[in-house]
Design an enzyme around this catalytic site. Structure first.
Site, short mmCIF file in Angstrom:
data_model
loop_
_atom_site.label_atom_id
_atom_site.label_comp_id
_atom_site.label_asym_id
_atom_site.label_seq_id
_atom_site.Cartn_x
_atom_site.Cartn_y
_atom_site.Cartn_z
N ASP A 59 2.23 -4.36 -6.18
CA ASP A 59 2.78 -5.67 -5.84
C ASP A 59 4.26 -5.73 -6.22
O ASP A 59 5.09 -6.25 -5.46
CB ASP A 59 2.02 -6.77 -6.58
CG ASP A 59 0.72 -7.15 -5.89
OD1 ASP A 59 0.51 -6.72 -4.74
OD2 ASP A 59 -0.09 -7.87 -6.50
N GLU A 116 0.81 -1.22 0.00
CA GLU A 116 0.00 0.00 0.00
C GLU A 116 0.84 1.27 0.00
O GLU A 116 0.47 2.26 -0.62
CB GLU A 116 -0.95 0.00 1.20
CG GLU A 116 -2.16 -0.87 0.99
CD GLU A 116 -2.93 -0.51 -0.28
OE1 GLU A 116 -3.11 0.69 -0.55
OE2 GLU A 116 -3.33 -1.41 -1.00
#
Length: 465
Positions: free
Chosen positions: A380, A298
């Site tokens: 990711d 995040e």
């Protein structure tokens, strides 16, 4: 501006079949949604585990996740049908003009003289409609939380807490909705044909204001927030934030477990001071390194400016929507199609405009999903480049298992509905190599939602984790 006037004139033709057009759009959207949902339901009937998860997910867990997915799909079919019938009934029986007239009687009879006028009339109409809508939705809401979620072990809230949340939600709707509704209508009344510029600036200000007050005032009204206890996790998260130059102000834990076993996390706040909020359910079921990996993902969104880009896109969409509303605000044929005669209430015009504008939302939704899925892959990769590849993959798998989330999805359904890639796509991009059994002989707690399907946080309040 001339183009807008010409377009407005072309659309404002006597006898233009607005109602038939809106009904057609509504039915088209309904059948599209159900066709996609049916495709997904067929996937949920499968018993074979995805090849990439065969060593991570045992057959019993897979079957439970499929059953949970089918239960939610059936709920969606029923709730969608009820919503569609209700929408068509409102259009077919001219509920808008009838309820508008009733709201006018109530406003005239019960509001002081100084509050009379179109704005007061409109606010009574909107909030009375919202209240009735809430009442009508109670049976389905009760069933979802206390029957469906209860059956699969996810519901943790009591009936009194559920009622209290509803009452608080209604109170907040009135407290914030009245001044915002008044300002919305007043801006349009006072700024003439250029109202959409000022309306857009007002909406931007409201959104920035919401970002500021949501974590400070709104969240504590529903949940208890406590500082993350001192320890290795706090130290590692603070070190990660410092390494990435993230302006971390606070690390807090939220008691999400009092309502649901689903887990989530988010960050919110001003550009120069943000807080990270982690659900207690996430901490309970994940190892520290896995929580850190999810936060690294995040923080990748923040580092690469994804949040800012999404804010800019939403502002562009708002501006376009308000500019298009300028085309419809004085469209006599639109009002007359719904039984309003010569009366042209601004609020009614905005509601009818949204009925017409609705089909474009499907296209916007599809485009945004393409965009956000790309961002998820990038975040990711950011976590992977920081050295969290294995931990991020294992946390995604573990949360998927614990939440009974669907292990696979129909490609058309996921493209239209999912803002995140499905688990197998993310594992492939992370270069995950299945070498060990995660569930197997171990007892797995099936009481959390996968990160990919986590409860979403309003973009105005914070970034979803």
């Amino acid at each position: 501006m001339d183009l807008i006037r010409r377009l407005a004139g072309w659309l404002d033709r006597p006898g233009f079949p607005w109602k038939s057009l809106i009904v057609t759009f509504s039915l088209g959207d309904y059948f599209l949604e159900n066709w996609l949902a049916y495709r997904q339901y067929k996937v949920l009937q499968g018993t074979r585990r995805p090849k990439q998860l065969e060593n991570e997910v045992d057959q019993e867990t897979h079957d439970k996740s499929q059953a949970y997915g089918r239960a939610k799909a059936k709920y969606g079919f029923v709730s969608g049908l009820i919503s569609q019938v209700k929408s068509l009934a409102v259009l077919r029986f001219d509920v808008y003009p009838k309820f508008w007239a009733l709201a006018g009687v109530v406003a005239t009879r019960y509001l002081p003289a100084r509050f009379q006028g179109e704005i007061a009339h409109s606010l009574v109409f909107v909030f009375a409609s919202s209240f009735i809508e809430t009442l009508l939705s109670l049976p389905l809401s009760y069933y979802y939380h206390f029957v469906l979620e209860e059956k699969f072990g996810f519901n943790k809230q009591t009936l009194s807490l559920w009622v209290t949340d509803l009452l608080k939600g209604q109170a907040l709707t009135v407290a914030f909705g009245v001044p915002l509704g008044w300002a919305f209508l007043r801006i349009i009344q006072k700024t003439g044909d250029s109202f959409f510029y000022y309306l857009w600036l007002f909406a931007l200000g409201v959104q920035l204001f919401a970002i500021t007050i949501y974590p400070i005032f709104i969240v504590p009204m529903f949940n208890k927030l406590t500082p993350l206890p001192a320890g290795p996790l706090k130290e590692r998260v603070e070190a990660l934030a410092a390494r990435l130059e993230f302006p971390l102000g606070e690390l807090q834990v939220i008691d999400g477990s009092k309502r649901s076993a689903h887990s989530n996390a988010y960050f919110a706040g001003l550009p120069w001071k943000k807080k990270i909020v982690i659900y207690d359910t996430l901490l309970e079921k994940s190892e520290d390194k896995e929580v850190e990996a999810v936060l690294a993902h995040e923080l990748g969104h923040w580092k690469m400016g994804h949040t800012s880009r999404l804010l800019l896109i939403s502002q562009f969409h708002l501006f376009f929507m308000f500019a298009m509303f300028r085309v419809f605000i004085n469209n006599n044929s639109l009002y007359q199609s719904f039984g309003f005669g010569q009366e042209r209430p601004i609020m009614i015009g905005f509601i009818l405009f949204n009925e017409v504008f609705g089909p474009t939302d499907a296209l916007v939704k599809l485009m945004m999903n393409v965009f956000t899925r790309k961002m998820e892959f990038e975040a990711d990769k950011f976590g992977k480049d920081l050295g969290y590849s294995s931990e991020l993959a294992s946390s995604l798998i573990k949360l998927q298992i614990q939440n009974l989330s669907s292990m696979d999805a129909d490609w058309m359904y996921s493209s239209y509905h999912y803002s995140h890639p499905i688990l197998t796509e993310r594992l492939k991009a992370l270069g995950w190599s299945s070498e060990r059994k995660v569930s197997g002989s171990k007892k797995v707690d099936t009481e959390k939602e996968s990160y990919a399907d986590a409860v979403e946080v309003d973009e105005a309040s914070g970034r979803e984790l």
